[in-house]
Write a protein that holds these residues in place. Structure first.
Motif, PDB file in Angstrom:
ATOM      1  N   LEU A  52       6.227   8.497  -4.332  1.00 17.44           N
ATOM      2  CA  LEU A  52       5.960   7.850  -3.051  1.00 17.44           C
ATOM      3  C   LEU A  52       4.537   8.245  -2.687  1.00 17.44           C
ATOM      4  O   LEU A  52       4.273   9.395  -2.338  1.00 17.44           O
ATOM      5  CB  LEU A  52       6.955   8.313  -1.984  1.00 17.44           C
ATOM      6  CG  LEU A  52       6.969   7.515  -0.685  1.00 17.44           C
ATOM      7  CD1 LEU A  52       7.344   6.070  -0.943  1.00 17.44           C
ATOM      8  CD2 LEU A  52       7.921   8.130   0.327  1.00 17.44           C
ATOM      9  N   ARG A  53       3.637   7.340  -2.779  1.00 18.50           N
ATOM     10  CA  ARG A  53       2.224   7.670  -2.816  1.00 18.50           C
ATOM     11  C   ARG A  53       1.693   8.164  -1.473  1.00 18.50           C
ATOM     12  O   ARG A  53       2.269   7.905  -0.425  1.00 18.50           O
ATOM     13  CB  ARG A  53       1.419   6.469  -3.307  1.00 18.50           C
ATOM     14  CG  ARG A  53       1.890   6.018  -4.682  1.00 18.50           C
ATOM     15  CD  ARG A  53       0.923   5.142  -5.398  1.00 18.50           C
ATOM     16  NE  ARG A  53       1.420   4.900  -6.758  1.00 18.50           N
ATOM     17  CZ  ARG A  53       1.151   5.675  -7.795  1.00 18.50           C
ATOM     18  NH1 ARG A  53       0.380   6.731  -7.636  1.00 18.50           N
ATOM     19  NH2 ARG A  53       1.643   5.390  -8.986  1.00 18.50           N
ATOM     20  N   ARG A  54       0.598   8.878  -1.577  1.00 18.48           N
ATOM     21  CA  ARG A  54       0.039   9.566  -0.410  1.00 18.48           C
ATOM     22  C   ARG A  54      -0.326   8.592   0.700  1.00 18.48           C
ATOM     23  O   ARG A  54      -0.077   8.863   1.876  1.00 18.48           O
ATOM     24  CB  ARG A  54      -1.199  10.365  -0.829  1.00 18.48           C
ATOM     25  CG  ARG A  54      -1.770  11.232   0.282  1.00 18.48           C
ATOM     26  CD  ARG A  54      -3.006  11.977  -0.150  1.00 18.48           C
ATOM     27  NE  ARG A  54      -3.379  12.953   0.846  1.00 18.48           N
ATOM     28  CZ  ARG A  54      -2.967  14.199   0.870  1.00 18.48           C
ATOM     29  NH1 ARG A  54      -2.151  14.629  -0.078  1.00 18.48           N
ATOM     30  NH2 ARG A  54      -3.336  15.034   1.815  1.00 18.48           N
ATOM     31  N   GLU A  55      -0.917   7.458   0.358  1.00 16.88           N
ATOM     32  CA  GLU A  55      -1.328   6.517   1.391  1.00 16.88           C
ATOM     33  C   GLU A  55      -0.126   5.955   2.137  1.00 16.88           C
ATOM     34  O   GLU A  55      -0.217   5.641   3.334  1.00 16.88           O
ATOM     35  CB  GLU A  55      -2.145   5.381   0.784  1.00 16.88           C
ATOM     36  CG  GLU A  55      -1.432   4.570  -0.276  1.00 16.88           C
ATOM     37  CD  GLU A  55      -1.623   5.103  -1.683  1.00 16.88           C
ATOM     38  OE1 GLU A  55      -1.377   4.359  -2.646  1.00 16.88           O
ATOM     39  OE2 GLU A  55      -2.019   6.291  -1.808  1.00 16.88           O
ATOM     40  N   VAL A  56       1.026   5.852   1.463  1.00 15.69           N
ATOM     41  CA  VAL A  56       2.245   5.372   2.119  1.00 15.69           C
ATOM     42  C   VAL A  56       2.754   6.406   3.106  1.00 15.69           C
ATOM     43  O   VAL A  56       3.099   6.098   4.261  1.00 15.69           O
ATOM     44  CB  VAL A  56       3.314   5.043   1.059  1.00 15.69           C
ATOM     45  CG1 VAL A  56       4.627   4.664   1.726  1.00 15.69           C
ATOM     46  CG2 VAL A  56       2.838   3.932   0.144  1.00 15.69           C
ATOM     47  N   VAL A  57       2.800   7.671   2.678  1.00 14.01           N
ATOM     48  CA  VAL A  57       3.289   8.745   3.549  1.00 14.01           C
ATOM     49  C   VAL A  57       2.381   8.902   4.761  1.00 14.01           C
ATOM     50  O   VAL A  57       2.850   9.037   5.899  1.00 14.01           O
ATOM     51  CB  VAL A  57       3.390  10.060   2.753  1.00 14.01           C
ATOM     52  CG1 VAL A  57       3.813  11.205   3.653  1.00 14.01           C
ATOM     53  CG2 VAL A  57       4.371   9.909   1.597  1.00 14.01           C
TER      54      VAL A  57
END
Length: 762
Positions: free
Chosen positions: A564-569
């Motif tokens: 779950l990629r950093r930009e999503v979090v």
């Protein structure tokens, strides 16, 4: 002018829309459709009753045995190809293995099936590209069984490979299971879908739906008390010592001890965020400042598992730790790595379990439970969200020689549970129809959902980022219990060109109450655990700790598979919510004006009463004032009665659907281009000196007006305090004497009423 008007956004596009998805077919008794939602008195107990039912043809490829080898190479590199009409799916291949095991599931949507037979081929991979044909198994679609959960899983069977239809091959068998099922099947999340037909390699794993759990976060409190026997290299100068503590990427320092002594004393608290399981160490360094240079006096690394876990504010035991110091310098020779006693330090360290570690804004918090599980209460409700589909998504990527496309997926976050739907490839109107469930411990919480474009399909370039399409929030306290809300939420994004609608997200939401008394009781309690108010953190500490918590959550979730990629979090946790912008300042100012509008209207109405604009109203107000003066005990009941009548009057105007983003309230539809350019500027700024100077002067003028308003508010408060300080003797006398007279009058009325009651009772 006509083009501008045509391109201007329609305000109705930013509003919530009621939808009518076909959910009733999942309920045996049909359910009851209300005017603004489903009332599910007879609803089914299935966990997939909030989404539209979708049928899939599942093919489970388990293993093969006794496969023939290539007579030329003497080896067999087998893989399986599943073919249904124009759709194909392939398993991974094994090198030189005649008894491979795949354990892979393929899913084909029923509405896309255009063939009457299902063909499963077993092939031998050839490096030249001409794969050898080992055999196949053919299934008639009319004979495929249907399985609906909670039926038992269908057992796989061995099938002998055929060269042609009905002609059995002498060697080789494959174990398969073929059935027709729904998205409620346990094989659905891990299945290969036809939407991934153009995705190969690692990109296949990036499209599957997954459930993630945030790491368990703790506050680590390090109380640096004192140190002993600090001996600098230059003994002619007294030491100027401070302590540096580090946990992972977090570094905090104490102040330099004010007294130059070999036994410094600090008694300072350093607070970190730690994630369980504890992988980082607590590194303590005692450093001496020598002529603006730092000299390491001692160091120790401690695992976090040795420290006490505190559930309340009781003091924990302190401990002395011997620091390690290693010799340096060419003259020391082989003693360079020899461990030598340097000093010792006195620490009080504990893991705080009574706090809730904030990783999201408090206004949009989704979980208020403390870290320690022993302090958790029983859940008071169940939140179920059906992520149905999206409509009218904008094209997010453009490829050379190919039309623009969007590979969208949805992520929802509530509490410690994150969910991610599968990615729908090259579709502006994707249909997910996936349902997820969360336990609710506090009704005053918010669920956040975001839609993204997947930029990592078949591409291992980690520098790419998934593009934001839009985000919505739903506050649980605005939902009626046991009712299904089916709405289409507009995905609104603020871009450098202005506010833009990126599409719509269709959801079905139900908040089920488990204990009404517990929910009502929760409204009487503070939002966060008790320790946040007994021993609060400073504002700077909270900002720093929240940033560190977000960073830890992003790192841990980025290590999952698929990540779950950093930009999503960061997008769902609002990592940039603290950055100043002119638009937010204007929005907050007008929000305050709107809140105070009632008081301004009241003062205007009183002015009209004093001016006798409506004689009847003025007479009634004077009569009411006279009654309240004679009977002051009626003041509070009158106020509460007035508030009760207002609440009853507003009942018929109550909202019938959850609130959504208001572009007028957020001032997103009226912001000018320069303010938008300033809001999307990097931090620190990347603009030229002239632009920065202009914006700085503008900020100074705004801050000057704010300073004036704050000063006026402070002046009025000081005047109110001065009424009792005899700074102005006449004003204090005029204020005190009538107040004392009114107090005597209240006491007289109360005493007189008490005597009347006594006389009536006698």
């Amino acid at each position: 002018m006509g083009d501008k008007e045509a391109s201007a956004p329609n305000p109705d596009d930013f509003k919530l829309k009621d939808t009518n998805p076909q959910l009733g077919e999942r309920w045996p008794h049909g359910g009851v459709r209300g005017g603004h939602g489903w009332i599910g008195a007879d609803r089914a107990t299935s966990t997939y009753d909030l989404v539209e039912q979708m049928y899939y043809l599942y093919v489970r490829v388990v293993r093969a045995k006794d496969l023939p080898v290539n007579p030329l190479t003497g080896s067999c590199d087998p893989y399986v190809e599943v073919k249904l009409g124009n759709y194909k799916g392939k398993t991974k291949h094994f090198e030189n293995k005649t008894n491979p095991e795949w354990q892979q599931v393929f899913a084909f949507p029923k509405q896309k099936i255009q063939s009457t037979v299902l063909e499963v081929y077993v092939r031998d991979r050839d490096m030249v590209g001409r794969d050898d044909y080992l055999g196949k198994v053919v299934f008639d679609m009319n004979e495929v069984p249907t399985r609906v959960p909670p039926d038992s899983p269908l057992a796989p069977q061995w099938y002998r490979l055929e060269v042609r239809r009905g002609e059995t091959k002498s060697k080789g068998e494959v174990m398969l299971a073929v059935w027709m099922g729904t998205q409620a099947d346990e094989a659905f999340p891990e299945a290969w879908h036809t939407d991934a037909a153009s995705v190969h390699g690692e990109g296949v794993y990036n499209i599957r739906s997954k459930v993630y759990v945030s790491p368990k976060l703790w506050y680590l409190r390090v109380n640096v008390i004192e140190a002993q026997d600090v001996e600098p290299n230059d003994k002619s100068q007294p030491p100027q010592v401070y302590v540096k503590a580090q946990v992972g990427l977090q570094i905090l320092k104490t102040k330099v001890c004010p007294t130059k002594t070999p036994n410094p004393f600090w008694n300072e608290d350093l607070v970190f965020v730690a994630a369980e399981p504890f992988e980082e160490l607590l590194v303590i360094e005692v450093i001496n400042k020598v002529n603006s240079k730092d000299e390491l006096m001692g160091k120790i690394s401690l695992p976090l598992t040795i420290f006490e876990r505190r559930l309340d504010h009781k003091a924990v035991h302190s401990r002395w730790f011997n620091l390690e110091r290693f010799g340096f310098g060419a003259l020391e020779g082989d003693r360079r790595n020899e461990q030598k006693f340097s000093t010792r330090i006195h620490l009080r360290v504990c893991l705080e379990g009574g706090y809730h570690v904030l990783d999201e804004p408090t206004m949009y918090i989704s979980d208020t439970r403390p870290t320690a599980r022993q302090l958790w209460k029983q859940p008071m409700g169940i939140l179920e969200v059906g992520i149905l589909s999206a409509q009218g998504l904008q094209p997010m990527k453009k490829k050379e020689g190919q039309p623009s496309s969007t590979d969208s997926y949805c992520v929802a976050k509530y509490g410690q549970k994150w969910v991610r739907t599968r990615t729908i490839i090259q579709n502006f109107n994707p249909k997910w129809n996936e349902q997820y469930v969360w336990e609710v411990y506090d009704p005053c919480t918010v669920i956040t959902l975001g839609v993204f474009d997947n930029c990592h399909l078949g591409d291992n370039d980690k520098s790419k980022k998934d593009t934001r399409i839009g985000k919505i929030r739903i506050r649980l306290s605005t939902l009626e219990t046991d009712r299904i809300y089916t709405h289409s939420y507009p995905l609104i994004v603020l871009q450098p060109s202005g506010v833009k609608k990126m599409g719509e997200l269709q959801l079905a939401v139900r908040f089920t109450c488990l204990s009404l008394s517990t929910i009502i009781y929760q409204y009487s309690r503070p939002l966060l655990p008790k320790l946040h108010y007994v021993h609060p953190f400073t504002i700077n500490q909270l900002d720093n700790l929240r940033y560190q918590a977000m960073n830890i959550v992003a790192i841990r979730l980025g290590r999952a598979e698929p990540p779950l990629r950093r930009e999503v979090v960061e997008y769902l946790l609002d990592v940039d919510s603290h950055i100043w912008s002119m638009r937010r300042s204007k929005a907050n100012f007008f929000r305050i004006v709107s809140v105070c509008s009632g008081m301004l209207a009241m003062s205007k109405w009183l002015g009209e009463v004093c001016q006798w604009k409506n004689p009847i109203t003025t007479v009634l107000v004077h009569i009411l004032y006279f009654i309240l003066t004679c009977y002051p005990e009626l003041i509070l009941p009158t106020i509460f009665l007035y508030m009760f009548l207002i609440g009853v009057w507003n009942f018929r105007y109550r909202p019938r659907h959850p609130p959504h983003m208001d572009t007028k309230l957020s001032w997103a539809d009226a912001v000018n281009p320069d303010e938008l350019d300033e809001e999307f500027d990097t931090f620190p700024t990347s603009k030229s000196a002239d632009v920065v100077r202009m914006r700085y002067d503008r900020l100074r003028s705004i801050a000057g007006r704010i300073q004036t308003v704050v000063g006026d508010i402070a002046t009025q408060g000081e005047r109110l305090q001065a009424l009792l300080s005899w700074r102005d003797p006449r004003a204090t006398c005029l204020f005190t004497v009538p107040y004392r007279h009114l107090q005597y009058r209240v006491l007289f009325v109360q005493e007189h009423g008490h005597r009347v009651k006594l006389s009536k009772s006698h």
